[in-house]
Design an enzyme around this catalytic site. Structure first.
Site, PDB file in Angstrom:
ATOM      1  N   CYS A 127       0.801  -0.932  -0.145  1.00 42.49           N
ATOM      2  CA  CYS A 127      -0.393  -0.267   0.141  1.00 42.49           C
ATOM      3  C   CYS A 127       1.100   1.068   0.154  1.00 42.49           C
ATOM      4  CB  CYS A 127      -0.658   0.110   0.944  1.00 42.49           C
ATOM      5  SG  CYS A 127      -1.848  -1.276   1.397  1.00 42.49           S
ATOM      6  N   ASN A 152     -10.273  -0.801  -1.067  1.00 40.58           N
ATOM      7  CA  ASN A 152      -9.067  -0.749  -1.184  1.00 40.58           C
ATOM      8  C   ASN A 152      -8.386  -1.034  -1.796  1.00 40.58           C
ATOM      9  OD1 ASN A 152      -6.150  -0.882  -0.212  1.00 40.58           O
ATOM     10  ND2 ASN A 152      -5.963  -2.013   1.635  1.00 40.58           N
ATOM     11  N   HIS A 182      -3.375   6.923   2.313  1.00 39.99           N
ATOM     12  CA  HIS A 182      -4.109   6.063   1.799  1.00 39.99           C
ATOM     13  C   HIS A 182      -5.575   4.965   2.255  1.00 39.99           C
ATOM     14  CE1 HIS A 182      -4.221   1.695   0.456  1.00 39.99           C
ATOM     15  NE2 HIS A 182      -4.352   1.245   1.690  1.00 39.99           N
TER      16      HIS A 182
END
Length: 332
Positions: free
Chosen positions: A115, A289, A259
């Site tokens: 990520c 996500n 994020h």
């Protein structure tokens, strides 16, 4: 000593596959609910691939970024692709993307920092441009998570969170005040098994056995509460560190792009740091996500919606598997 030139983002782009999967859709295949997913993560829907993979998503995002920067593929000197979901175990998906862009021998490199991958890639591209080795670098974050997710009740804690998509940026030399400023990068491998896909892999001298499958080692595993706690802590730390390295304060930042792993993480970080709500941008409710793609997708949306203006200062921060975490400041 020759002074390094500055590097800036000249254009951004994003792409998500057309198939939309809502929380209601997931209710039909696992024991979950729209209310439970939204309360836990803020996610309402996500996009999933059908018949395409990571490099295909990256290709579309890259084309959009090149259009925004008014450049062609032939103008690219280096390709950096951040992903945890490559098309193949090898070669790297950056090489596959290079071929799809119609390039001959342009160098390409995969970055596997999960990520945090886009910020890691942004820093690598920045250094190449600043040094003068390359004039223009394409940085892409792209993920096709859905093919490896477990769409059963047993896998729901992870599966409801993830979506597929790609975001891209063109980095080139800056001739004005626009620039990518200091990036802060960190990792802590001792916690690798708190968020991972254990198999297939070479650990222990075995790739993938029936026993591994029986133990569900080929599906993503996340120790949710542990990851949540560390994400909040590390994001807060790297925000302060990145500000300090750039001689800035929280009040100097016009836009915060965190994020998009879990809306509740971002809300908690913003509350702890007393960041005004209007400065924090989120799109996780629409995309879930998307790991390495999340931040460049969010950046592109903010740019195209004209939320970001010339001279604005943007702080990006990410936390993900590894553990890895990173922060970066951009003057637009």
């Amino acid at each position: 000593m020759t002074q390094l030139r500055k590097a800036k983002i000249a254009g951004t782009g994003m792409y998500v596959p057309p198939k939309v999967v809502t929380n209601k859709d997931l209710e039909a295949v696992m024991d979950t609910s729209d209310e439970w997913i939204k309360q836990r993560s803020g996610i309402e829907q996500r996009h999933h691939v059908e018949g395409i993979g990571t490099s295909d998503l990256a290709f579309e995002a890259a084309k959009n970024a090149m259009t925004a920067a008014n450049v062609s593929a032939e103008d690219i000197d280096l390709i950096l692709l951040a992903t945890l979901s490559p098309d193949h175990q090898f070669p790297g998906s950056s090489a596959v993307l290079q071929a799809k862009l119609g390039l001959s021998t342009t160098p390409s490199m995969d970055i596997k920092c999960q990520c945090s991958g886009f910020i890691y890639g942004l820093n690598v591209g920045k250094l190449f441009v600043e040094s003068g080795q390359y004039n223009r670098v394409l940085v892409v974050g792209a993920e096709a998570h859905s093919p490896v997710l477990d769409f059963s009740t047993e896998g729901r804690d992870v599966t409801v969170l993830f979506g597929d998509g790609a975001g891209a940026a063109i980095i080139e030399a800056s001739d004005d005040d626009s620039q990518i400023m200091h990036c802060s990068l960190h990792s802590q491998g001792e916690f690798a098994n708190r968020l991972w896909i254990e198999r297939p892999g070479t650990a222990g001298g075995e790739w993938l056995t029936e026993a591994h499958k029986a133990e569900r080692q080929h599906f993503p595993y996340m120790e949710g509460r542990y990851v949540f706690k560390h994400a909040v802590t590390r994001l807060s730390e790297v925000i302060h560190e990145t500000l300090e390295k750039n001689d800035l304060t929280l009040a100097d930042i016009d836009h915060f792009l965190f994020h998009q792993a879990n809306l509740r993480i971002n809300e908690k970080v913003a509350a702890m740091l007393e960041i005004p709500e209007e400065k924090c941008h989120n799109n996780i409710m629409r995309y879930g996500n998307c790991s390495a793609a999340s931040i460049p997708m969010l950046l592109d949306e903010c740019v195209r919606q004209e939320k970001v203006k010339k001279g604005d200062i943007i702080l990006m921060a990410a936390f993900g598997a590894g553990f890895t975490w990173a922060g970066s400041v951009i003057k637009w």
